[in-house]
Design a protein around this motif. Sequence first.
Motif, PDB file in Angstrom:
ATOM      1  N   LEU A  13       3.836  -3.538  -2.402  1.00 44.93           N
ATOM      2  CA  LEU A  13       2.403  -3.777  -2.221  1.00 44.93           C
ATOM      3  C   LEU A  13       2.004  -3.455  -0.794  1.00 44.93           C
ATOM      4  O   LEU A  13       2.809  -3.555   0.134  1.00 44.93           O
ATOM      5  N   THR A  15      -1.796  -2.653   1.925  1.00 50.25           N
ATOM      6  CA  THR A  15      -3.236  -2.629   2.138  1.00 50.25           C
ATOM      7  C   THR A  15      -3.605  -1.243   2.636  1.00 50.25           C
ATOM      8  O   THR A  15      -3.013  -0.751   3.604  1.00 50.25           O
ATOM      9  N   PRO A  25      -6.262  -3.821  -1.722  1.00 51.42           N
ATOM     10  CA  PRO A  25      -4.847  -4.067  -2.038  1.00 51.42           C
ATOM     11  C   PRO A  25      -4.344  -3.011  -3.012  1.00 51.42           C
ATOM     12  O   PRO A  25      -5.014  -2.693  -4.003  1.00 51.42           O
ATOM     13  N   THR A  48      -7.687  -8.809  -1.602  1.00 51.27           N
ATOM     14  CA  THR A  48      -6.637  -8.628  -0.600  1.00 51.27           C
ATOM     15  C   THR A  48      -5.283  -8.891  -1.241  1.00 51.27           C
ATOM     16  O   THR A  48      -5.198  -9.479  -2.330  1.00 51.27           O
ATOM     17  N   THR A  49      -4.224  -8.508  -0.547  1.00 45.50           N
ATOM     18  CA  THR A  49      -2.884  -8.841  -1.038  1.00 45.50           C
ATOM     19  C   THR A  49      -2.660 -10.351  -1.015  1.00 45.50           C
ATOM     20  O   THR A  49      -1.882 -10.873  -1.807  1.00 45.50           O
ATOM     21  N   VAL A  86      -0.623  -7.594   4.921  1.00 46.57           N
ATOM     22  CA  VAL A  86      -1.201  -8.893   4.600  1.00 46.57           C
ATOM     23  C   VAL A  86      -1.850  -9.462   5.851  1.00 46.57           C
ATOM     24  O   VAL A  86      -1.433  -9.159   6.981  1.00 46.57           O
ATOM     25  N   TYR A 231       4.944  -2.159   4.042  1.00 44.51           N
ATOM     26  CA  TYR A 231       4.628  -2.717   2.730  1.00 44.51           C
ATOM     27  C   TYR A 231       5.270  -4.083   2.537  1.00 44.51           C
ATOM     28  O   TYR A 231       6.149  -4.489   3.304  1.00 44.51           O
TER      29      TYR A 231
END
Length: 327
Positions: A13, A15, A25, A48-49, A86, A231
């Motif tokens: 994952l 951003t 995200p 967002t994450t 994040v 990530y």
Amino acid sequence: METLPSLAGPFALGTFSAGDQAPFPGLIAGDRVLDLRTVPALGQPPRTTRDLLERWDDVLPLLAGAAAADAGEWRPLAGLRVHAPVEPRQVLQSGANYRTHVIDLAVAHEPEGGRPAEQVRAETAAMMDRRAAGDQPYVFTGLPSAITGPYDDVVLPSWCTKPDWELELAAVIGRPAFRVGRDTALAHVAAYTIANDLTARELVFRRDMPEIGTDWLRAKNAPTFTPLGPYLVPAGFVADPGSLRVTLRLNGQVMQDESTKDMIFDVARLVSYASQTVRLLPGDVLLTGSPAGNGLHWGRLLRPGDVMEGAITGLGVQRNRCAGEAA
């Protein structure tokens, strides 16, 4: 930019943003990024994450399904900017957690004409043994405002005379954790990523008030002093966080190259220890300490134009250019 072949697991994952659009995200798989706002299975579109980390146990299997499907909007990674993965509410940092690093720093900080280097090494090694036996990590707080992206410039403040690098494994919290035991602590870690914890070495110790000790606020929290990412690699894809290679290159030359096996306190112990005082929240980041090979050890500190490249096994690579602060 780094792509997925260097990452553990089938997806991670992050951003991302395109042009002047707002960051979003995304799930990265191969050389593509899935905009997670466009995946119906996730329900309420995440902004967002951290939204995903808030409901990590429910979301993780849905992310695995999305990675294997063609639903949603996929974009080429090459056309996107990669931001810090994040935005944590809290940043906790472990100091003096790599045995060789602490010994090297003790020797480097010994005043000229002080104790012989071998004496300093022996006394510091004995101190580390006592700390390990006493089971007392050293954890302090950082500021989220110091975080920057994995490919952004690091700005060296005009007042900073001894800027140094410290590449670190970072654990990212999923399930909230408060007063958890070491045996269950890793269940609260959602993912791992890379952090570079830059330090203004000349400000670490308060010379005007030696009884106060260290001044981590000024030494570590200038804007851009914590490159994070690229990530979030789910913890389930990282077989053993206690056996990862941490490598930092400065202008192509290897400066740090150590295994997380050299940590005195492992990730589980650090999470458990921090949670005895702090209520750890989804998205919080815990830095686990830096191995040997910092600039102070080499007698070569950061200068404008330097390029730092930091890698940890299975977590990708971050690259940051150092820039002087504009007048």
